[in-house]
Design a protein around this motif. Structure first.
Motif, mmCIF file in Angstrom:
data_model
loop_
_atom_site.group_PDB
_atom_site.id
_atom_site.type_symbol
_atom_site.label_atom_id
_atom_site.label_comp_id
_atom_site.label_asym_id
_atom_site.label_seq_id
_atom_site.Cartn_x
_atom_site.Cartn_y
_atom_site.Cartn_z
ATOM 1 N N VAL A 48 14.150 26.347 -27.216
ATOM 2 C CA VAL A 48 13.543 25.355 -28.102
ATOM 3 C C VAL A 48 14.098 25.502 -29.519
ATOM 4 N N GLY A 49 14.289 26.729 -29.958
ATOM 5 C CA GLY A 49 14.851 26.951 -31.293
ATOM 6 C C GLY A 49 16.254 26.395 -31.437
ATOM 7 N N VAL A 50 17.087 26.620 -30.437
ATOM 8 C CA VAL A 50 18.463 26.104 -30.481
ATOM 9 C C VAL A 50 18.452 24.578 -30.441
ATOM 10 N N LEU A 51 17.617 23.997 -29.589
ATOM 11 C CA LEU A 51 17.533 22.540 -29.528
ATOM 12 C C LEU A 51 17.003 21.950 -30.830
ATOM 13 N N TYR A 52 16.034 22.619 -31.455
ATOM 14 C CA TYR A 52 15.493 22.143 -32.727
ATOM 15 C C TYR A 52 16.572 22.141 -33.810
ATOM 16 N N ILE A 53 17.363 23.186 -33.856
ATOM 17 C CA ILE A 53 18.450 23.250 -34.834
ATOM 18 C C ILE A 53 19.477 22.153 -34.555
ATOM 19 N N ALA A 54 19.795 21.914 -33.282
ATOM 20 C CA ALA A 54 20.757 20.871 -32.929
ATOM 21 C C ALA A 54 20.247 19.487 -33.330
ATOM 22 N N GLY A 67 6.508 22.435 -29.470
ATOM 23 C CA GLY A 67 6.828 23.451 -28.466
ATOM 24 C C GLY A 67 7.081 24.814 -29.079
ATOM 25 N N ALA A 68 7.807 24.838 -30.193
ATOM 26 C CA ALA A 68 8.099 26.119 -30.849
ATOM 27 C C ALA A 68 6.832 26.763 -31.387
ATOM 28 N N LEU A 69 5.967 25.955 -31.990
ATOM 29 C CA LEU A 69 4.710 26.506 -32.501
ATOM 30 C C LEU A 69 3.811 26.990 -31.357
ATOM 31 N N GLY A 70 3.796 26.255 -30.262
ATOM 32 C CA GLY A 70 2.998 26.679 -29.113
ATOM 33 C C GLY A 70 3.500 27.986 -28.514
ATOM 34 N N LEU A 71 4.801 28.117 -28.390
ATOM 35 C CA LEU A 71 5.369 29.348 -27.848
ATOM 36 C C LEU A 71 5.166 30.519 -28.802
ATOM 37 N N ALA A 72 5.278 30.266 -30.107
ATOM 38 C CA ALA A 72 5.030 31.334 -31.076
ATOM 39 C C ALA A 72 3.555 31.747 -31.054
ATOM 40 N N ASN A 122 2.693 24.884 -23.069
ATOM 41 C CA ASN A 122 4.050 25.436 -22.965
ATOM 42 C C ASN A 122 4.629 25.381 -21.564
ATOM 43 N N LYS A 123 3.873 24.924 -20.595
ATOM 44 C CA LYS A 123 4.323 24.922 -19.201
ATOM 45 C C LYS A 123 5.660 24.201 -19.004
ATOM 46 N N PRO A 124 5.887 23.006 -19.602
ATOM 47 C CA PRO A 124 7.199 22.364 -19.399
ATOM 48 C C PRO A 124 8.361 23.202 -19.923
ATOM 49 N N TRP A 125 8.172 23.849 -21.052
ATOM 50 C CA TRP A 125 9.256 24.654 -21.634
ATOM 51 C C TRP A 125 9.534 25.885 -20.787
ATOM 52 N N THR A 126 8.492 26.521 -20.279
ATOM 53 C CA THR A 126 8.709 27.708 -19.455
ATOM 54 C C THR A 126 9.329 27.342 -18.108
ATOM 55 N N LEU A 127 8.985 26.172 -17.570
ATOM 56 C CA LEU A 127 9.618 25.744 -16.316
ATOM 57 C C LEU A 127 11.108 25.474 -16.517
ATOM 58 N N ILE A 128 11.453 24.838 -17.623
ATOM 59 C CA ILE A 128 12.859 24.586 -17.929
ATOM 60 C C ILE A 128 13.601 25.908 -18.127
ATOM 61 N N ALA A 129 12.961 26.842 -18.844
ATOM 62 C CA ALA A 129 13.596 28.139 -19.083
ATOM 63 C C ALA A 129 13.783 28.912 -17.781
ATOM 64 N N ALA A 155 12.318 30.607 -23.357
ATOM 65 C CA ALA A 155 11.949 29.230 -23.693
ATOM 66 C C ALA A 155 11.911 29.036 -25.204
ATOM 67 N N PHE A 156 11.401 30.015 -25.936
ATOM 68 C CA PHE A 156 11.363 29.927 -27.394
ATOM 69 C C PHE A 156 12.774 29.857 -27.967
ATOM 70 N N CYS A 157 13.687 30.636 -27.422
ATOM 71 C CA CYS A 157 15.074 30.604 -27.888
ATOM 72 C C CYS A 157 15.724 29.249 -27.584
#
Length: 98
Positions: free
Chosen positions: A74-80, A15-20, A46-53, A70-72
């Motif tokens: 995904v980034g926070v979730l990836y770090i968690a 997801g992060a690579l797709g959004l980037a 990226n549609k699922p991430w943008t819908l969640i955002a 959405a990128f932010c």
């Protein structure tokens, strides 16, 4: 547990690579980005991430800013997930984590 964390980390990484990639094409493609095939394909990924955002963010966030939100997220979730994976590996031992 380790398998679940690896799968979650992989999904968030994709997801992060797709959004980037979509952000990079947003800059490079210019005004013709809506007709760009690759921009549309990455947009579908990226549609699922943008819908969640969009669901989480307040109404003051413009639609063109939602992919950045959405990128932010995904980034926070990836770090968690990465921190949870590190904690799990320390708990069970590094030899069992390979």
């Amino acid at each position: 547990m380790l398998l679940f964390l690896n799968i979650a980390q992989l999904i968030l990484y994709i997801g992060a690579l797709g959004l980037a990639g979509q952000g990079l094409l947003y800059i490079l493609a210019g005004h013709d980005r809506d007709t760009n095939l690759f921009y549309q394909l990455i947009g579908m990924v990226n549609k699922p991430w943008t819908l969640i955002a969009r669901f989480i963010s307040p109404k003051q966030i413009l639609d063109r800013q939602v992919p950045f939100v959405a990128f932010c997220i995904v980034g926070v979730l990836y770090i968690a997930v990465t921190l949870a994976k590190i904690e799990h590996c320390i708990t069970i031992g590094m030899a069992a984590c390979q």
